[in-house]
Design a protein around this motif. Sequence first.
Motif, PDB file in Angstrom:
ATOM      1  N   HIS A  62       0.822  -1.200   0.000  1.00 24.37           N
ATOM      2  CA  HIS A  62       0.000   0.000   0.000  1.00 24.37           C
ATOM      3  C   HIS A  62       0.860   1.256   0.000  1.00 24.37           C
ATOM      4  CE1 HIS A  62      -3.435  -2.590   1.531  1.00 24.37           C
ATOM      5  NE2 HIS A  62      -3.879  -2.045   0.420  1.00 24.37           N
ATOM      6  N   LEU A  63       1.942   1.228   0.771  1.00 25.73           N
ATOM      7  CA  LEU A  63       2.837   2.386   0.769  1.00 25.73           C
ATOM      8  C   LEU A  63       3.449   2.600  -0.609  1.00 25.73           C
ATOM      9  CD1 LEU A  63       4.639   2.033   4.205  1.00 25.73           C
ATOM     10  CD2 LEU A  63       2.829   3.626   3.569  1.00 25.73           C
ATOM     11  N   ASN A  64       3.764   1.522  -1.298  1.00 25.18           N
ATOM     12  CA  ASN A  64       4.290   1.637  -2.657  1.00 25.18           C
ATOM     13  C   ASN A  64       3.234   2.233  -3.581  1.00 25.18           C
ATOM     14  OD1 ASN A  64       6.106   1.349  -4.787  1.00 25.18           O
ATOM     15  ND2 ASN A  64       5.316  -0.691  -5.281  1.00 25.18           N
ATOM     16  N   LEU A  65       1.997   1.849  -3.394  1.00 26.38           N
ATOM     17  CA  LEU A  65       0.909   2.404  -4.197  1.00 26.38           C
ATOM     18  C   LEU A  65       0.764   3.903  -3.950  1.00 26.38           C
ATOM     19  CD1 LEU A  65      -1.417   1.959  -6.156  1.00 26.38           C
ATOM     20  CD2 LEU A  65      -2.844   1.366  -4.207  1.00 26.38           C
ATOM     21  N   VAL A  66       0.899   4.320  -2.689  1.00 26.63           N
ATOM     22  CA  VAL A  66       0.838   5.742  -2.368  1.00 26.63           C
ATOM     23  C   VAL A  66       1.939   6.489  -3.102  1.00 26.63           C
ATOM     24  CG1 VAL A  66       1.186   7.428  -0.516  1.00 26.63           C
ATOM     25  CG2 VAL A  66      -0.257   5.450  -0.137  1.00 26.63           C
ATOM     26  N   LYS A  67       3.125   5.922  -3.078  1.00 26.54           N
ATOM     27  CA  LYS A  67       4.257   6.556  -3.759  1.00 26.54           C
ATOM     28  C   LYS A  67       3.986   6.687  -5.251  1.00 26.54           C
ATOM     29  CE  LYS A  67       8.512   4.776  -4.769  1.00 26.54           C
ATOM     30  NZ  LYS A  67       9.713   4.002  -4.467  1.00 26.54           N
ATOM     31  N   GLN A  68       3.435   5.642  -5.850  1.00 28.06           N
ATOM     32  CA  GLN A  68       3.134   5.695  -7.280  1.00 28.06           C
ATOM     33  C   GLN A  68       2.051   6.719  -7.586  1.00 28.06           C
ATOM     34  OE1 GLN A  68       2.177   1.731  -8.508  1.00 28.06           O
ATOM     35  NE2 GLN A  68       4.248   0.965  -8.146  1.00 28.06           N
ATOM     36  N   LEU A  69       1.030   6.810  -6.727  1.00 29.71           N
ATOM     37  CA  LEU A  69      -0.023   7.801  -6.935  1.00 29.71           C
ATOM     38  C   LEU A  69       0.529   9.218  -6.839  1.00 29.71           C
ATOM     39  CD1 LEU A  69      -2.993   6.216  -4.961  1.00 29.71           C
ATOM     40  CD2 LEU A  69      -2.852   6.567  -7.429  1.00 29.71           C
ATOM     41  N   ARG A  70       1.410   9.436  -5.879  1.00 29.53           N
ATOM     42  CA  ARG A  70       1.993  10.770  -5.734  1.00 29.53           C
ATOM     43  C   ARG A  70       2.857  11.120  -6.940  1.00 29.53           C
ATOM     44  NH1 ARG A  70       3.439  10.490   0.665  1.00 29.53           N
ATOM     45  NH2 ARG A  70       1.309  10.822   1.373  1.00 29.53           N
ATOM     46  N   LYS A  71       3.610  10.144  -7.444  1.00 37.24           N
ATOM     47  CA  LYS A  71       4.426  10.392  -8.637  1.00 37.24           C
ATOM     48  C   LYS A  71       3.547  10.724  -9.827  1.00 37.24           C
ATOM     49  CE  LYS A  71       8.594   7.696  -7.759  1.00 37.24           C
ATOM     50  NZ  LYS A  71       9.387   6.532  -8.191  1.00 37.24           N
ATOM     51  N   SER A  72       2.418   9.998  -9.966  1.00 35.59           N
ATOM     52  CA  SER A  72       1.543  10.261 -11.110  1.00 35.59           C
ATOM     53  C   SER A  72       0.901  11.640 -10.992  1.00 35.59           C
ATOM     54  CB  SER A  72       0.479   9.176 -11.235  1.00 35.59           C
ATOM     55  OG  SER A  72      -0.440   9.244 -10.165  1.00 35.59           O
ATOM     56  N   ARG A  73       0.557  12.061  -9.771  1.00 37.72           N
ATOM     57  CA  ARG A  73      -0.001  13.404  -9.599  1.00 37.72           C
ATOM     58  C   ARG A  73       1.020  14.473  -9.958  1.00 37.72           C
ATOM     59  NH1 ARG A  73      -3.480  13.725  -4.060  1.00 37.72           N
ATOM     60  NH2 ARG A  73      -5.360  12.790  -4.882  1.00 37.72           N
ATOM     61  N   VAL A  74       2.267  14.276  -9.535  1.00 36.33           N
ATOM     62  CA  VAL A  74       3.315  15.247  -9.850  1.00 36.33           C
ATOM     63  C   VAL A  74       3.523  15.310 -11.353  1.00 36.33           C
ATOM     64  CG1 VAL A  74       5.791  15.711  -9.633  1.00 36.33           C
ATOM     65  CG2 VAL A  74       4.460  15.076  -7.618  1.00 36.33           C
ATOM     66  N   ALA A  75       3.538  14.145 -12.003  1.00 31.83           N
ATOM     67  CA  ALA A  75       3.724  14.110 -13.454  1.00 31.83           C
ATOM     68  C   ALA A  75       2.553  14.783 -14.161  1.00 31.83           C
ATOM     69  CB  ALA A  75       3.867  12.666 -13.926  1.00 31.83           C
ATOM     70  N   GLU A  76       1.324  14.568 -13.677  1.00 30.09           N
ATOM     71  CA  GLU A  76       0.159  15.210 -14.289  1.00 30.09           C
ATOM     72  C   GLU A  76       0.201  16.716 -14.117  1.00 30.09           C
ATOM     73  OE1 GLU A  76      -3.307  13.470 -12.572  1.00 30.09           O
ATOM     74  OE2 GLU A  76      -3.005  11.541 -13.562  1.00 30.09           O
ATOM     75  N   SER A  77       0.569  17.167 -12.927  1.00 29.22           N
ATOM     76  CA  SER A  77       0.612  18.614 -12.694  1.00 29.22           C
ATOM     77  C   SER A  77       1.728  19.268 -13.520  1.00 29.22           C
ATOM     78  CB  SER A  77       0.790  18.926 -11.217  1.00 29.22           C
ATOM     79  OG  SER A  77       2.039  18.477 -10.755  1.00 29.22           O
ATOM     80  N   GLN A  78       2.832  18.570 -13.695  1.00 28.35           N
ATOM     81  CA  GLN A  78       3.917  19.102 -14.519  1.00 28.35           C
ATOM     82  C   GLN A  78       3.507  19.177 -15.975  1.00 28.35           C
ATOM     83  OE1 GLN A  78       7.311  16.645 -13.708  1.00 28.35           O
ATOM     84  NE2 GLN A  78       7.825  17.737 -11.821  1.00 28.35           N
ATOM     85  N   SER A  79       2.796  18.154 -16.455  1.00 28.68           N
ATOM     86  CA  SER A  79       2.363  18.183 -17.854  1.00 28.68           C
ATOM     87  C   SER A  79       1.306  19.266 -18.074  1.00 28.68           C
ATOM     88  CB  SER A  79       1.841  16.810 -18.268  1.00 28.68           C
ATOM     89  OG  SER A  79       0.676  16.480 -17.542  1.00 28.68           O
TER      90      SER A  79
END
Length: 107
Positions: A84-101
């Motif tokens: 679950h912690l790994n999933l949180v990390k992946q979700l946060r990375k995807s949010r950062v990538a979306e906001s950057q794009s």
Amino acid sequence: MVPDRDSPTTEDIEGRIEQVGRYSRFVKAGLGVIVSAFVLAVVGRLPSNLGSVASAVDAVLLPLIFVGMGLLLFGIGMHLHLMHLNLVKQLRKSRVAESQSEDEAKS
């Protein structure tokens, strides 16, 4: 790929992940109860059964099985916690990538 109607949204997943710490505490508490029961069984039953090896093994065998199962369940619980912690990390990375794009698209 279009998500299913029944598949949870990112917000649903994040809501569930926020409760992982509570589940982890339940797993640790359960392991504590099992280990405490083992100690009580060894202290309470073993001294009265030291007359023969067979009776001593019988007195401790079932509590040992419970401790083994408790450790197994503890390991499974911690594995799920880490997933679950790994999933949180992946979700946060995807949010950062979306906001950057989105920022790059605006400029």
